[in-house]
Design an enzyme around this catalytic site. Structure first.
Site, PDB file in Angstrom:
ATOM      1  N   GLY A 156       0.946  -1.022   0.025  1.00  0.00           N
ATOM      2  CA  GLY A 156       0.110  -0.071  -0.318  1.00  0.00           C
ATOM      3  C   GLY A 156       0.687   1.389   0.260  1.00  0.00           C
ATOM      4  O   GLY A 156       0.062   2.173   0.791  1.00  0.00           O
ATOM      5  N   ALA A 157       2.166   0.964  -0.815  1.00  0.00           N
ATOM      6  CA  ALA A 157       3.132   2.353  -0.704  1.00  0.00           C
ATOM      7  C   ALA A 157       2.623   3.701  -1.201  1.00  0.00           C
ATOM      8  O   ALA A 157       3.080   4.481  -0.600  1.00  0.00           O
ATOM      9  CB  ALA A 157       4.574   1.515  -1.083  1.00  0.00           C
ATOM     10  N   ASN A 158       2.219   3.260  -1.773  1.00  0.00           N
ATOM     11  CA  ASN A 158       1.486   5.511  -2.341  1.00  0.00           C
ATOM     12  C   ASN A 158       0.360   5.398  -2.169  1.00  0.00           C
ATOM     13  O   ASN A 158      -0.171   6.521  -2.698  1.00  0.00           O
ATOM     14  CB  ASN A 158       0.677   4.253  -4.036  1.00  0.00           C
ATOM     15  CG  ASN A 158      -0.209   3.525  -4.864  1.00  0.00           C
ATOM     16  OD1 ASN A 158      -0.305   1.940  -3.672  1.00  0.00           O
ATOM     17  ND2 ASN A 158      -1.201   3.652  -5.374  1.00  0.00           N
ATOM     18  N   PHE A 171      -1.809   7.013   1.062  1.00  0.00           N
ATOM     19  CA  PHE A 171      -2.088   8.226   2.154  1.00  0.00           C
ATOM     20  C   PHE A 171      -0.856   7.511   3.659  1.00  0.00           C
ATOM     21  O   PHE A 171       0.199   8.717   3.414  1.00  0.00           O
ATOM     22  CB  PHE A 171      -3.537   8.836   2.498  1.00  0.00           C
ATOM     23  CG  PHE A 171      -3.044   9.681   3.586  1.00  0.00           C
ATOM     24  CD1 PHE A 171      -2.507  10.362   3.664  1.00  0.00           C
ATOM     25  CD2 PHE A 171      -4.035   9.099   4.600  1.00  0.00           C
ATOM     26  CE1 PHE A 171      -2.577  12.093   4.537  1.00  0.00           C
ATOM     27  CE2 PHE A 171      -4.145  10.879   6.273  1.00  0.00           C
ATOM     28  CZ  PHE A 171      -3.667  11.350   6.661  1.00  0.00           C
ATOM     29  N   ARG A 211       0.054  -1.642  -6.814  1.00  0.00           N
ATOM     30  CA  ARG A 211      -0.902  -3.399  -7.738  1.00  0.00           C
ATOM     31  C   ARG A 211      -0.311  -3.348  -8.779  1.00  0.00           C
ATOM     32  O   ARG A 211      -0.673  -3.737  -9.993  1.00  0.00           O
ATOM     33  CB  ARG A 211      -2.797  -2.302  -7.550  1.00  0.00           C
ATOM     34  CG  ARG A 211      -2.404  -2.704  -6.306  1.00  0.00           C
ATOM     35  CD  ARG A 211      -3.997  -2.904  -6.032  1.00  0.00           C
ATOM     36  NE  ARG A 211      -4.757  -1.819  -5.970  1.00  0.00           N
ATOM     37  CZ  ARG A 211      -6.357  -2.110  -6.419  1.00  0.00           C
ATOM     38  NH1 ARG A 211      -7.036  -3.268  -5.901  1.00  0.00           N
ATOM     39  NH2 ARG A 211      -6.790  -0.363  -5.425  1.00  0.00           N
ATOM     40  N   ASP A 234      -2.504  -8.483  -7.548  1.00  0.00           N
ATOM     41  CA  ASP A 234      -3.695  -8.744  -7.028  1.00  0.00           C
ATOM     42  C   ASP A 234      -3.335  -9.842  -5.878  1.00  0.00           C
ATOM     43  O   ASP A 234      -3.032 -11.375  -5.486  1.00  0.00           O
ATOM     44  CB  ASP A 234      -4.794 -10.040  -7.491  1.00  0.00           C
ATOM     45  CG  ASP A 234      -5.705 -10.194  -7.137  1.00  0.00           C
ATOM     46  OD1 ASP A 234      -6.350 -10.049  -6.109  1.00  0.00           O
ATOM     47  OD2 ASP A 234      -6.269 -11.519  -7.460  1.00  0.00           O
ATOM     48  N   TYR A 256     -17.111  -1.645   6.516  1.00  0.00           N
ATOM     49  CA  TYR A 256     -15.651  -1.245   6.546  1.00  0.00           C
ATOM     50  C   TYR A 256     -15.397  -1.883   7.608  1.00  0.00           C
ATOM     51  O   TYR A 256     -13.688  -2.513   7.871  1.00  0.00           O
ATOM     52  CB  TYR A 256     -15.526   0.710   6.403  1.00  0.00           C
ATOM     53  CG  TYR A 256     -13.691   0.227   6.511  1.00  0.00           C
ATOM     54  CD1 TYR A 256     -12.648   0.409   5.677  1.00  0.00           C
ATOM     55  CD2 TYR A 256     -13.522   1.478   8.079  1.00  0.00           C
ATOM     56  CE1 TYR A 256     -11.196   1.096   6.342  1.00  0.00           C
ATOM     57  CE2 TYR A 256     -11.916   1.826   8.256  1.00  0.00           C
ATOM     58  CZ  TYR A 256     -11.184   1.131   7.151  1.00  0.00           C
ATOM     59  OH  TYR A 256      -9.946   0.948   8.087  1.00  0.00           O
ATOM     60  N   LYS A 314     -11.782  -4.530   9.000  1.00  0.00           N
ATOM     61  CA  LYS A 314     -10.536  -4.434   9.432  1.00  0.00           C
ATOM     62  C   LYS A 314     -10.843  -5.322  10.393  1.00  0.00           C
ATOM     63  O   LYS A 314      -9.387  -5.820  10.810  1.00  0.00           O
ATOM     64  CB  LYS A 314     -10.263  -3.088   9.895  1.00  0.00           C
ATOM     65  CG  LYS A 314     -10.139  -2.164   8.873  1.00  0.00           C
ATOM     66  CD  LYS A 314      -9.020  -1.993   7.545  1.00  0.00           C
ATOM     67  CE  LYS A 314      -7.935  -1.939   8.491  1.00  0.00           C
ATOM     68  NZ  LYS A 314      -6.946  -1.974   7.389  1.00  0.00           N
ATOM     69  N   VAL A 359      -6.868   8.997  10.257  1.00  0.00           N
ATOM     70  CA  VAL A 359      -5.500   9.848  10.332  1.00  0.00           C
ATOM     71  C   VAL A 359      -5.563  10.710   9.519  1.00  0.00           C
ATOM     72  O   VAL A 359      -6.526  10.809   8.562  1.00  0.00           O
ATOM     73  CB  VAL A 359      -4.611   9.014   9.815  1.00  0.00           C
ATOM     74  CG1 VAL A 359      -3.114   9.271   9.532  1.00  0.00           C
ATOM     75  CG2 VAL A 359      -5.157   7.652  10.351  1.00  0.00           C
TER      76      VAL A 359
HETATM   77  P1  NAP Z   1      -5.800   4.881   0.884  1.00  0.00           P
HETATM   78  O1  NAP Z   1      -4.883   5.930   0.567  1.00  0.00           O
HETATM   79  O2  NAP Z   1      -7.029   4.644   0.249  1.00  0.00           O
HETATM   80  O3  NAP Z   1      -4.397   3.715   1.010  1.00  0.00           O
HETATM   81  C1  NAP Z   1      -4.190   2.543   0.349  1.00  0.00           C
HETATM   82  C2  NAP Z   1      -3.583   1.338  -0.102  1.00  0.00           C
HETATM   83  O4  NAP Z   1      -3.988  -0.059  -0.522  1.00  0.00           O
HETATM   84  C3  NAP Z   1      -3.734   2.221  -1.196  1.00  0.00           C
HETATM   85  O5  NAP Z   1      -2.011   1.271  -1.042  1.00  0.00           O
HETATM   86  C4  NAP Z   1      -4.637   1.511  -1.868  1.00  0.00           C
HETATM   87  O6  NAP Z   1      -3.845   0.998  -3.881  1.00  0.00           O
HETATM   88  C5  NAP Z   1      -4.343  -0.153  -1.265  1.00  0.00           C
HETATM   89  N1  NAP Z   1      -5.581  -0.789  -2.146  1.00  0.00           N
HETATM   90  C6  NAP Z   1      -6.447  -0.713  -1.370  1.00  0.00           C
HETATM   91  N2  NAP Z   1      -7.274  -1.619  -1.984  1.00  0.00           N
HETATM   92  C7  NAP Z   1      -6.627  -2.610  -2.023  1.00  0.00           C
HETATM   93  C8  NAP Z   1      -7.098  -4.045  -3.251  1.00  0.00           C
HETATM   94  N3  NAP Z   1      -8.112  -4.323  -3.052  1.00  0.00           N
HETATM   95  N4  NAP Z   1      -5.466  -4.357  -3.647  1.00  0.00           N
HETATM   96  C9  NAP Z   1      -4.602  -3.950  -3.360  1.00  0.00           C
HETATM   97  N5  NAP Z   1      -3.888  -2.774  -2.854  1.00  0.00           N
HETATM   98  C10 NAP Z   1      -5.086  -2.036  -2.512  1.00  0.00           C
HETATM   99  O7  NAP Z   1      -6.030   4.500   1.962  1.00  0.00           O
HETATM  100  P2  NAP Z   1      -4.853   4.950   3.735  1.00  0.00           P
HETATM  101  O8  NAP Z   1      -5.290   6.451   4.486  1.00  0.00           O
HETATM  102  O9  NAP Z   1      -3.750   5.083   3.349  1.00  0.00           O
HETATM  103  O10 NAP Z   1      -5.147   3.672   4.342  1.00  0.00           O
HETATM  104  C11 NAP Z   1      -4.117   2.546   4.698  1.00  0.00           C
HETATM  105  C12 NAP Z   1      -4.602   1.230   5.812  1.00  0.00           C
HETATM  106  O11 NAP Z   1      -4.210   1.845   7.012  1.00  0.00           O
HETATM  107  C13 NAP Z   1      -5.729   1.345   5.384  1.00  0.00           C
HETATM  108  O12 NAP Z   1      -5.070  -0.521   6.306  1.00  0.00           O
HETATM  109  C14 NAP Z   1      -6.513   1.280   6.235  1.00  0.00           C
HETATM  110  O13 NAP Z   1      -7.914   0.508   6.924  1.00  0.00           O
HETATM  111  C15 NAP Z   1      -5.939   1.915   7.354  1.00  0.00           C
HETATM  112  N6  NAP Z   1      -6.568   3.352   8.699  1.00  0.00           N
HETATM  113  C16 NAP Z   1      -6.386   4.322   7.932  1.00  0.00           C
HETATM  114  C17 NAP Z   1      -7.104   5.064   8.179  1.00  0.00           C
HETATM  115  C18 NAP Z   1      -7.664   6.300   7.796  1.00  0.00           C
HETATM  116  O14 NAP Z   1      -8.070   7.896   8.536  1.00  0.00           O
HETATM  117  N7  NAP Z   1      -6.838   6.869   6.475  1.00  0.00           N
HETATM  118  C19 NAP Z   1      -7.292   4.892  10.213  1.00  0.00           C
HETATM  119  C20 NAP Z   1      -6.901   3.618   9.855  1.00  0.00           C
HETATM  120  C21 NAP Z   1      -6.584   2.583   9.985  1.00  0.00           C
HETATM  121  P3  NAP Z   1      -3.811   1.128  -4.690  1.00  0.00           P
HETATM  122  O15 NAP Z   1      -4.016   3.325  -4.760  1.00  0.00           O
HETATM  123  O16 NAP Z   1      -3.833  -0.535  -5.696  1.00  0.00           O
HETATM  124  O17 NAP Z   1      -5.891   1.254  -4.237  1.00  0.00           O
END
Ligand code: NAP
Length: 356
Positions: free
Chosen positions: A17-19, A21, A42, A68, A172, A176, A206
């Site tokens: 998920g390096a790309n 937020f 991906r 995938d 969601y 999780k 976050v």
């Molecule tokens: P984000 O910006 O949407 O990033 C999600 C990452 O996961 C992206 O790299 C995305 O890749 C990848 N991903 C999503 N669906 C995927 C799939 N089906 N297969 C492969 N890769 C997939 O969200 P984020 O806020 O950074 O969240 C990152 C993590 O933190 C998640 O596990 C989330 O549950 C957790 N989290 C977030 C928050 C928050 O407030 N932001 C709070 C608590 C926990 P693509 O760009 O290719 O879709």
């Protein structure tokens, strides 16, 4: 249990998920602290921004494409030769019909990563999983305080019954919760035969500045999209002053969460634990007040609204508040968190620089 001792170029960390937020801040923090990083995305084009941003690190930063994550063995190649893993990839949206669009990648991606490490991660010492307080909380009309002993059984009950209560954020939360439950099940079943250990981080909302590839506000990740909507555009989003003064919960700045991801590799005491990473309580009005206190005011595409100044004041007794105990994170990580004022200033400076 194993922890990484001294970050240097020979210590390589796989970040999935390096790309996203959070993912890109974790990559940046690790590189800045001397680690080498393998960023999993991906598709090739999703690595372009990362390549450009971290080009200065030369061969200390590399990209691996995992098309995938739900496929068995998806991470088999990616885990080879790394010392640790930060598994962050998981879908984050409240806008799906079928809950399994979230649950399948969340669960299979996470368990798949663990099995790949088990089979092929011969040099891995730590695996850090980004879970969420979504796996901890439950909705209740009374204010509640949660800690790491709490599990969100409520969302699983609603998932099982189906029907109108199964709304987007419950789907969601279920994704999780099921993913994290699968982690601890794997841990129980395999702890006798593995030489590495697991840390689970549970952040609430976050916020913070965005450094991943985002072309417009609508492309922001869910949490900063909401922040942008309710702080910069509350009127057009339909948010009333009452909404802004009563809705909130726990939060953490993305830079502090990234540091926690790094410390989770290094702190021995973090091993085999779930850890809530939470800076404090907030309501939207608190961020709005912080935004309006900035001097000189940020130059945004429209003037900032004021809401009802002072009406937030983060009163945990208010409805819709989720409050978290943070003793475990304090004792193990000792983080100094960004304040609401600091994060607000940096987010608005980011929006200003983008002409939003
Ligand atoms: P984000 O910006 O949407 O990033 C999600 C990452 O996961 C992206 O790299 C995305 O890749 C990848 N991903 C999503 N669906 C995927 C799939 N089906 N297969 C492969 N890769 C997939 O969200 P984020 O806020 O950074 O969240 C990152 C993590 O933190 C998640 O596990 C989330 O549950 C957790 N989290 C977030 C928050 C928050 O407030 N932001 C709070 C608590 C926990 P693509 O760009 O290719 O879709």
């Amino acid at each position: 249990m194993p922890a990484l001792q001294s970050p240097d170029a020979s210590r390589k960390v796989l970040v999935s998920g390096a790309n996203g937020f959070i993912g890109i801040w974790v990559v940046r923090t690790l590189l800045e602290q001397g680690y080498s990083v393998r960023s999993a995305v991906r598709a090739e084009e999703k690595g372009q921004h990362l390549k450009k941003m971290f080009g200065g690190y030369g061969d200390k930063h590399e990209i691996v494409v995992v098309p995938d994550i739900t496929k068995e063995g998806a991470f088999d190649e990616a885990v080879k030769g790394v010392d640790a893993v930060e598994h962050i990839a998981s879908p984050v949206t409240f806008n799906v019909e079928d809950p399994y669009e979230l649950i399948t990648p969340a669960v299979n991606g996470t368990v798949g990563m663990l099995h790949s490490v088990l089979k092929h991660g011969t040099s891995v010492q730590r695996v850090v999983i980004t879970s969420s307080t979504a796996a901890v909380v439950r909705d209740d009309p009374n204010p509640l305080e949660f800690d790491e002993n709490n599990w969100n059984e409520q969302c699983l009950e609603i998932l099982a019954e189906g029907g109108p209560r199964l709304i987007g954020h419950i789907k969601y939360r279920a994704s999780k919760t099921l993913a994290e439950k699968a982690v601890w099940k794997f841990w129980e079943e395999n702890r006798g035969k593995i030489t590495w250990d697991i840390v689970v981080l549970n952040p609430p909302y976050v916020f913070g500045p965005t450094i991943h590839d985002v072309a417009s506000p609508s492309a922001l990740n869910i949490s900063t999209l909401e922040w942008h909507k309710f702080i910069v555009h509350p009127t057009s989003s339909g948010a009333t002053n009452e909404f802004l003064a009563t809705r909130g919960g726990g939060w953490v700045d993305v830079r502090d969460l990234a540091e926690a991801h790094m410390l989770a590799l290094e702190k021995e005491a973090a091993g085999s634990k779930r850890i809530i990473i939470n800076a404090g309580v907030w309501k939207w009005q608190d961020f709005l007040d912080a935004a309006n206190a900035i001097s000189p005011p940020p130059k945004l595409s429209q003037p900032l609204p004021v809401g009802n100044p002072g009406a937030g004041s983060a009163d945990p007794a208010a409805i819709h508040m989720l409050v978290f105990k943070t003793d475990r994170a304090r004792d193990i990580f000792g983080l100094k968190y960004h304040t609401i004022a600091e994060t607000t200033e940096d987010m608005l400076a980011d929006f200003e620089s983008r002409g939003w």
